[in-house]
Design an enzyme around this catalytic site. Structure first.
Site, PDB file in Angstrom:
ATOM      1  N   HIS A 278      32.551  46.209  34.388  1.00  0.00           N
ATOM      2  CA  HIS A 278      33.299  45.385  35.424  1.00  0.00           C
ATOM      3  C   HIS A 278      33.390  45.842  36.767  1.00  0.00           C
ATOM      4  CE1 HIS A 278      35.660  41.930  36.228  1.00  0.00           C
ATOM      5  NE2 HIS A 278      36.644  42.724  36.910  1.00  0.00           N
TER       6      HIS A 278
ATOM      7  N   CYS B 230      41.850  39.008  48.353  1.00  0.00           N
ATOM      8  CA  CYS B 230      42.441  37.482  48.365  1.00  0.00           C
ATOM      9  C   CYS B 230      41.933  37.055  47.166  1.00  0.00           C
ATOM     10  CB  CYS B 230      42.351  36.899  49.755  1.00  0.00           C
ATOM     11  SG  CYS B 230      40.371  36.785  50.258  1.00  0.00           S
TER      12      CYS B 230
END
Lengths: 460, 281
Positions: free
Chosen positions: A99, A50
């Site tokens: 990342h 989300c």
């Protein structure tokens, strides 16, 4: 081969964009297939939560791949004229790798240190792998990411300090009682906050929760949810005798429990410790209660202080997690370097051989009849030149392969000599089809497979 | 032989020193490795220490519990044993950061005692050699070691409880065990220590009766021992009847351990207390 990633997260896109871009689980296999069909992309994985949607891929030409994936993400969900690209970021090589490691370690999460993301990354990898979308590079990348995430959780205390009021209360209670299994609790007031705290207490093994509320119906309602029972304010003193943890959150304008009254209760309890949380404003419980023996009273401000300190603590832990991530990036970079070196050297030698053969053939054809000795001399000249010319770069490349940025050299070499095209042509000849480049089809090693089993369990 | 004893003793001190540093490092920084190193160093030190004690036993020809040095050394050794047992049972490694330094100090005291004349073994007069003597002294040491553990646990309790009352936000305290665990552990150690101290006093009286014909003299050491017994008796009484579990209990355990050290220290200055039983003593 490079790792590339394209995505957006809570840091770059508002929720109304994120929710539209998120890939539902059932669409991911289709999206993975579509990604792999893009020219130049060998492997792919999609991480969709989300708070972020990110695509990871392995490609030989990173800059192109990033652009293509951006276009793909933009086009996959119908957003009308909306320019999604303004929210998308793209990273390649070690930046993309770092990342993913940061994301998996929850350093990039909205709540730094939350534990969900590690499970979500595992899930993302599991889906990609079971759909055949990953191979050597992404397998290694995700194993390394999951390993890093686990290391950060065990070697730093990034996930240990509660960052919500209700959870901070549970942690504090644990500092007094240890495990809360079998402890009993009393809720005064049945508001939202009380309910949340009660659920946390429940999840930590607290049984026998009594809910007292101004309106009895609401008390009974909440009691049903948390498997407790309802009580009334008239029996407050008796209820207090058996409670280990009290959570007060009534809307009363006056104190509902004075210090003197609590002192009497403590006397009857024979000073058995009690932890009281007053999350009501205005306060329900006399602040002086905290001075009573074996009684601990925290009001909403105290809890907020604890949460603020915990957040600061997590930030600090995030810094030490940074060095763990650096280490993992090094491990991955080295793996990439060594992985690329052998095929590159082979390709380079092959390139030399091809040129040699072609040139020698050309020369001997023009010279007409040659004795075997003369032909050998000409060939020897060619071999000598090719070998001497390639010797230096090959040695250098082997040396650099153990360095972190070693594969930059390998990649440059591939680029300069156009080795990718050569390999592709070769594999076309060998396999008679337009296949993947050889190193991509290499099976994962035993070690990697073992790690896969371990990390594959789907956790939600 | 004496050479071997000294070497083993020094190696034990070295082990405990590494253990102390490692456990303190474990407390200060969240380094699980430091905790593991501490445990290993402690176990190795403990085995070497046992070697030193056995070497001395062979050398002096009787249980080496007759001099101040022997007593202190055995005290330290027993405290290590009790601590190791506690760590194995409760998995609360943090307690080591408080208990192991105490062990280290006991070892230091023991060493000082050694170089200030404790190297000589005491020849025990035949009249004093009795099984009661061995039981008396051994039980006393185990009792004191239990109190030492109760003391270190009580210290942690006081720190943790102060933190919770004052609502300080340092994350350090999250590493300390919960109050309930500490209180229970301290209580358990005091119960053991108190029971053994009672046995110590009784066996001591039986032994004194058989060796000197009188079971009691009010010498400073015995008086201090009785005071210690009363303090811990009060601890148990207040806990069981007045609900003094928690901070007050922890405070009494601390005072009680101070009394243990006084009991101990007295003979440090007056010599082994068995002389006071002898005529003219």
């Amino acid at each position: 081969m490079h790792v590339v990633m394209v995505g957006l997260s809570h840091k770059t896109a508002p929720v109304e964009v994120r929710e539209k871009v998120a890939f539902p689980d059932d669409l991911i296999p289709e999206a993975l297939r579509a990604l792999q069909e893009i020219d130049g992309i060998g492997e792919a994985a999609i991480l969709s939560t989300c708070n972020r949607t990110e695509v990871y891929a392995a490609s030989a030409s990173p800059a192109d791949a990033i652009e293509q994936i951006k276009t793909f993400v933009d086009g996959f969900r119908d957003l009308g004229d909306y320019d999604l690209k303004q929210h998308l970021y793209g990273l390649d090589s070690l930046d993309a790798c770092a990342h993913l490691f940061r994301v998996t370690s929850s350093l990039d999460s909205m709540v730094v240190g939350e534990g969900q993301i590690l499970a979500q990354v595992k899930e993302c990898y599991w889906i990609a792998q079971s759909n055949g979308a990953t191979s050597t590079v992404l397998n290694k990348l995700f194993h390394e990411a999951i390993r890093t995430g686990k290391r950060v959780r065990t070697e730093t205390s990034i996930g240990e300090n509660a960052v919500s009021i209700s959870y901070a209360a549970v942690e504090l209670a644990k500092q007094v009682f240890g495990e809360l299994l079998g402890r009993s609790a009393l809720l005064l007031g049945a508001g939202e906050m009380a309910e949340l705290t009660a659920k946390h207490l429940c999840a930590n093994g607290v049984r026998n929760i009594t809910v007292v509320n101004r309106t009895r119906e609401r008390a009974e309602e909440l009691a049903r949810v948390i498997d407790g029972k309802a009580g009334s304010f008239d029996e407050l003193d008796e209820l207090m005798l058996n409670a280990d943890i009290v959570v007060s959150s009534t809307a009363a304008q006056e104190l509902i429990l004075e210090k003197d009254r609590m002192a009497k209760i403590m006397h009857t309890r024979k000073n058995r410790p009690i932890f009281m949380f007053d999350i009501a404003v205005p306060r329900d419980l006399d602040p002086g209660i905290n001075d009573l023996y074996n009684t601990y009273l925290y009001d909403i401000d105290d809890l907020k202080n604890v949460v603020a300190a915990n957040k600061a603590e997590r930030e600090k832990e995030a810094e030490s997690a940074g060095s763990i991530i650096e280490e993992s990036v090094d491990v991955f970079a080295q793996w990439m370097s060594t992985r690329e070196v052998v095929p590159t050297i082979t390709a380079l030698k092959r390139k030399g051989e091809l040129i040699l053969e072609a040139e020698v053939e050309k020369a001997t054809a023009r010279m007409g009849d040659l004795s075997e000795r003369e032909a050998n001399i000409i060939k020897g000249l060619g071999v000598g030149i090719v070998n001497k010319l390639l010797h230096g770069p090959i040695i250098k490349m082997k040396e650099m392969s153990s360095k972190r940025d070693g594969y930059v050299y390998t990649e440059s070499l591939r680029e300069l000599f156009d080795l990718d095209a050569l390999e592709e042509a070769d594999s076309e000849v060998i396999a008679g089809r337009n296949g993947d480049s050889p190193e991509v089809t290499v099976e994962p090693t035993e070690d990697e497979e073992a790690a896969t089993d371990d990390s594959l369990r789907r956790t939600t | 032989m004496a050479q071997l004893e000294v070497v083993l003793f020094w190696l034990a001190i070295a082990g405990y020193s590494v253990g102390t540093i490692a456990y303190l490092t474990f407390l200060a920084a969240k380094k699980p490795k430091a905790g593991q190193i501490g445990l290993i160093a402690l176990v190795v030190g403990w085995v070497l220490h046992l070697g030193a004690i056995l070497t001395r036993w062979i050398e002096v020809g009787h249980v080496p519990l007759a001099t101040q040095f022997e007593f202190l050394s055995f005290f330290a050794w027993t405290t290590v044993a009790i601590y190791l047992f506690t760590e194995a049972q409760t998995k609360q490694k943090i307690i080591g950061a408080f208990a192991v330094p105490i062990i280290w100090i006991l070892m230091g005291a023991s060493w000082i005692s050694y170089i200030t004349g404790g190297a000589e073994g005491a020849g025990i007069p035949a009249t004093l050699q009795s099984p009661w003597f061995v039981v008396h002294v051994t039980v006393a040491v185990v009792s004191f070691a239990s109190f030492a553990l109760a003391f270190s646990v009580a210290l942690i309790y006081l720190l943790q409880e102060k933190h919770l009352k004052k609502k300080t936000t340092s994350s350090f305290f999250k590493r300390l065990p919960p109050l309930g665990t500490l209180d229970h552990l301290s209580y358990r150690s005091v119960v053991l220590g108190f029971a053994l101290l009672t046995v110590t006093l009784i066996t001591g009286m039986i032994w004194a009766q058989s060796a000197f014909g009188k079971f009691w003299v009010w010498d400073p050491k015995l008086t201090a021992a009785v005071a210690t017994w009363i303090i811990f008796g009060a601890y148990l009484h207040a806990r069981l009847t007045a609900g003094w579990q928690g901070r007050r209990s922890a405070l009494i355990a601390t005072i009680g351990f101070a009394a243990v050290l006084v009991t101990f220290g007295i003979s440090y200055f007056t010599g082994a207390h068995l002389e006071t039983f002898l005529p003219g003593g």
